[in-house]
Design a protein around this motif. Structure first.
Motif, PDB file in Angstrom:
ATOM      1  N   VAL A 124       0.965  -1.249  -0.031  1.00  0.00           N
ATOM      2  CA  VAL A 124       0.024  -0.149   0.019  1.00  0.00           C
ATOM      3  C   VAL A 124       0.726   1.240   0.027  1.00  0.00           C
ATOM      4  O   VAL A 124       1.625   1.271   0.926  1.00  0.00           O
ATOM      5  CB  VAL A 124      -0.807  -0.020   1.320  1.00  0.00           C
ATOM      6  CG1 VAL A 124      -1.664   1.149   1.194  1.00  0.00           C
ATOM      7  CG2 VAL A 124      -1.783  -1.155   1.099  1.00  0.00           C
ATOM      8  N   ALA A 125       0.771   2.065  -1.114  1.00  0.00           N
ATOM      9  CA  ALA A 125       1.488   3.298  -1.083  1.00  0.00           C
ATOM     10  C   ALA A 125       0.670   4.376  -1.270  1.00  0.00           C
ATOM     11  O   ALA A 125      -0.442   4.544  -1.560  1.00  0.00           O
ATOM     12  CB  ALA A 125       2.245   3.259  -2.429  1.00  0.00           C
ATOM     13  N   GLY A 126       1.247   5.442  -0.374  1.00  0.00           N
ATOM     14  CA  GLY A 126       0.586   6.818  -0.404  1.00  0.00           C
ATOM     15  C   GLY A 126       1.129   7.777  -1.022  1.00  0.00           C
ATOM     16  O   GLY A 126       2.379   8.047  -0.783  1.00  0.00           O
ATOM     17  N   VAL A 130       2.358  -6.572   5.336  1.00  0.00           N
ATOM     18  CA  VAL A 130       2.027  -5.730   3.899  1.00  0.00           C
ATOM     19  C   VAL A 130       3.338  -4.653   4.125  1.00  0.00           C
ATOM     20  O   VAL A 130       3.674  -4.239   4.982  1.00  0.00           O
ATOM     21  CB  VAL A 130       0.539  -4.925   4.455  1.00  0.00           C
ATOM     22  CG1 VAL A 130       0.484  -3.735   3.117  1.00  0.00           C
ATOM     23  CG2 VAL A 130      -0.654  -5.507   4.477  1.00  0.00           C
ATOM     24  N   ASP A 131       3.789  -4.517   2.761  1.00  0.00           N
ATOM     25  CA  ASP A 131       4.520  -3.397   2.563  1.00  0.00           C
ATOM     26  C   ASP A 131       3.871  -1.930   2.529  1.00  0.00           C
ATOM     27  O   ASP A 131       3.049  -1.740   1.948  1.00  0.00           O
ATOM     28  CB  ASP A 131       5.493  -3.517   1.174  1.00  0.00           C
ATOM     29  CG  ASP A 131       6.356  -4.703   1.370  1.00  0.00           C
ATOM     30  OD1 ASP A 131       6.699  -5.103   2.342  1.00  0.00           O
ATOM     31  OD2 ASP A 131       6.728  -5.562   0.099  1.00  0.00           O
ATOM     32  N   VAL A 132       4.341  -1.145   3.394  1.00  0.00           N
ATOM     33  CA  VAL A 132       3.792   0.201   3.280  1.00  0.00           C
ATOM     34  C   VAL A 132       4.801   1.430   2.850  1.00  0.00           C
ATOM     35  O   VAL A 132       6.032   1.139   3.365  1.00  0.00           O
ATOM     36  CB  VAL A 132       3.364   0.439   4.637  1.00  0.00           C
ATOM     37  CG1 VAL A 132       2.883   1.902   4.777  1.00  0.00           C
ATOM     38  CG2 VAL A 132       2.175  -0.471   5.408  1.00  0.00           C
ATOM     39  N   ALA A 133       4.360   2.067   1.960  1.00  0.00           N
ATOM     40  CA  ALA A 133       5.389   3.096   1.450  1.00  0.00           C
ATOM     41  C   ALA A 133       4.733   4.386   1.180  1.00  0.00           C
ATOM     42  O   ALA A 133       3.421   4.429   1.234  1.00  0.00           O
ATOM     43  CB  ALA A 133       5.703   2.650  -0.132  1.00  0.00           C
ATOM     44  N   VAL A 134       5.242   5.397   1.579  1.00  0.00           N
ATOM     45  CA  VAL A 134       4.714   6.980   1.178  1.00  0.00           C
ATOM     46  C   VAL A 134       5.859   7.910   0.335  1.00  0.00           C
ATOM     47  O   VAL A 134       6.882   7.386   0.462  1.00  0.00           O
ATOM     48  CB  VAL A 134       4.558   7.825   2.704  1.00  0.00           C
ATOM     49  CG1 VAL A 134       3.594   6.972   3.488  1.00  0.00           C
ATOM     50  CG2 VAL A 134       5.837   7.813   3.189  1.00  0.00           C
ATOM     51  N   PHE A 135       5.080   8.582  -0.433  1.00  0.00           N
ATOM     52  CA  PHE A 135       5.809   9.485  -1.350  1.00  0.00           C
ATOM     53  C   PHE A 135       5.357  10.623  -1.388  1.00  0.00           C
ATOM     54  O   PHE A 135       4.567  11.431  -1.707  1.00  0.00           O
ATOM     55  CB  PHE A 135       5.135   8.999  -3.037  1.00  0.00           C
ATOM     56  CG  PHE A 135       5.625   7.591  -3.297  1.00  0.00           C
ATOM     57  CD1 PHE A 135       4.872   6.384  -2.841  1.00  0.00           C
ATOM     58  CD2 PHE A 135       6.660   7.413  -4.148  1.00  0.00           C
ATOM     59  CE1 PHE A 135       5.439   5.242  -3.141  1.00  0.00           C
ATOM     60  CE2 PHE A 135       6.886   6.003  -4.353  1.00  0.00           C
ATOM     61  CZ  PHE A 135       6.242   4.782  -4.008  1.00  0.00           C
ATOM     62  N   ALA A 176      -6.620   9.924   0.403  1.00  0.00           N
ATOM     63  CA  ALA A 176      -6.777   9.161   1.783  1.00  0.00           C
ATOM     64  C   ALA A 176      -5.668   8.793   2.482  1.00  0.00           C
ATOM     65  O   ALA A 176      -5.682   8.518   3.759  1.00  0.00           O
ATOM     66  CB  ALA A 176      -7.819   7.886   1.630  1.00  0.00           C
ATOM     67  N   SER A 177      -4.235   8.819   1.749  1.00  0.00           N
ATOM     68  CA  SER A 177      -3.196   8.741   2.373  1.00  0.00           C
ATOM     69  C   SER A 177      -2.721   9.850   3.422  1.00  0.00           C
ATOM     70  O   SER A 177      -1.742   9.678   4.047  1.00  0.00           O
ATOM     71  CB  SER A 177      -2.316   8.355   1.367  1.00  0.00           C
ATOM     72  OG  SER A 177      -1.686   9.391   0.820  1.00  0.00           O
ATOM     73  N   LEU A 178      -3.431  10.997   3.340  1.00  0.00           N
ATOM     74  CA  LEU A 178      -2.960  12.295   4.150  1.00  0.00           C
ATOM     75  C   LEU A 178      -3.819  12.134   5.244  1.00  0.00           C
ATOM     76  O   LEU A 178      -3.582  13.228   6.179  1.00  0.00           O
ATOM     77  CB  LEU A 178      -3.388  13.427   3.423  1.00  0.00           C
ATOM     78  CG  LEU A 178      -2.631  13.844   2.042  1.00  0.00           C
ATOM     79  CD1 LEU A 178      -3.432  14.785   1.197  1.00  0.00           C
ATOM     80  CD2 LEU A 178      -1.266  13.980   2.142  1.00  0.00           C
ATOM     81  N   ASN A 179      -4.368  11.207   5.720  1.00  0.00           N
ATOM     82  CA  ASN A 179      -4.873  11.029   7.084  1.00  0.00           C
ATOM     83  C   ASN A 179      -4.509   9.720   7.589  1.00  0.00           C
ATOM     84  O   ASN A 179      -4.637   8.667   6.976  1.00  0.00           O
ATOM     85  CB  ASN A 179      -6.397  10.917   6.855  1.00  0.00           C
ATOM     86  CG  ASN A 179      -7.295  10.576   8.310  1.00  0.00           C
ATOM     87  OD1 ASN A 179      -6.938   9.800   8.916  1.00  0.00           O
ATOM     88  ND2 ASN A 179      -8.251  11.779   8.298  1.00  0.00           N
TER      89      ASN A 179
END
Ligand code: PGA
Length: 251
Positions: A6-8, A35-40, A235-238
């Motif tokens: 899941v990538a934000g 789960v792999d979690v990534a943010v951009f 939704a990734s900003l929350n």
């Protein structure tokens, strides 16, 4: 079994303070270990985000990189090697907003994909049709062409270290989500298309869905056989919402 990702995609959002707070809040959330979690984050916040995220399991990527790998006279650009140097591990290539706003073509996107991998980064190749293309019955042909822009030139082996994200343009930031069936149909077509190059790689490559993913629709989308996680914008900003999406990918 493909491990979900899941990538934000934080796009052009945030300040130093708000990004710090978002990462702090994310660190307090219960993120699934399966789960792999990534943010951009935006380029200007990358280094701070990398320093902060290094205490946890969240990976940080860039929203873009230059077509050219080596440093050079390219005002305003950032090379994949420079991104790798500061600790980035992934990069989005071909996001529809860049295809539209920066007029990035398939051949530019392919060059960015090559540069990313040459620097040791994992490219996330974004593909997706516009509403007009969908209404003209061209959704499958459009995404196949976008995938081919990389595979024809480089072969399927490059997908060993890459992710594909299917993001119908009409669903991005609009609140309109592809139904799980609509999304699954295109994901299956992408996988079948990759299988024409290499069946084992088609089975292994992760294909994320993006376009108005939220906690309320994530579980249904991620339950589809060929959807291996999400590329999440708004939704990734929350932190609460994003972590709920991550948990949905783990179930
Ligand atoms: P959205 O954006 O979740 O806000 O629709 C997705 C994306 O552009 O990656």
């Amino acid at each position: 079994m493909r491990r979900p990702l899941v990538a934000g995609n934080w796009k052009m959002h945030g300040t130093c303070a708000s990004i710090k707070q978002l990462l702090n809040e994310l660190a307090e959330q219960d993120l699934p270990t399966s789960v792999d979690v990534a943010v951009f984050p935006g380029l200007i916040h990358l280094q701070a985000a990398i320093a902060q995220a290094s205490q946890g399991s969240i990976v940080v990527g860039s929203q873009d990189c230059a077509v050219q790998l080596e440093e050079g006279a390219m005002t305003g650009e950032t090379s994949a090697l420079q991104l790798e140097d500061i600790g980035c591990s992934m990069v989005l290539v071909g996001h529809s907003e860049r295809r539209q706003l920066q007029e990035e073509t398939d051949s530019v996107i392919c060059r960015k994909f090559i540069a990313a991998q040459a620097a040791g980064l994992t490219p996330v190749l974004c593909v997706g049709e516009t509403l007009a293309e969908r209404e003209a019955g061209l959704a499958v042909a459009t995404v196949q062409k976008q995938v081919d822009a990389v595979l024809v030139e480089l072969g399927a082996d490059v997908l060993h270290n890459a992710v594909i994200a299917y993001e119908p343009v009409w669903a991005i930031g609009t609140g309109l989500t592809a139904t799980p069936e609509q999304a699954q149909e295109i994901h299956a077509q992408i996988r079948e298309h990759v299988a024409q190059y290499s069946a084992p790689i088609a089975q292994q490559v992760r294909i994320l869905y993006g376009g108005s993913v939220k906690a309320a629709n994530a579980a249904e989308l991620f339950a589809q056989a060929d959807i291996d996680g999400g590329l999440v914008g708004g939704a990734s900003l929350n932190a609460k919402e994003f972590s709920a999406i991550c948990r949905a990918a783990g179930n």
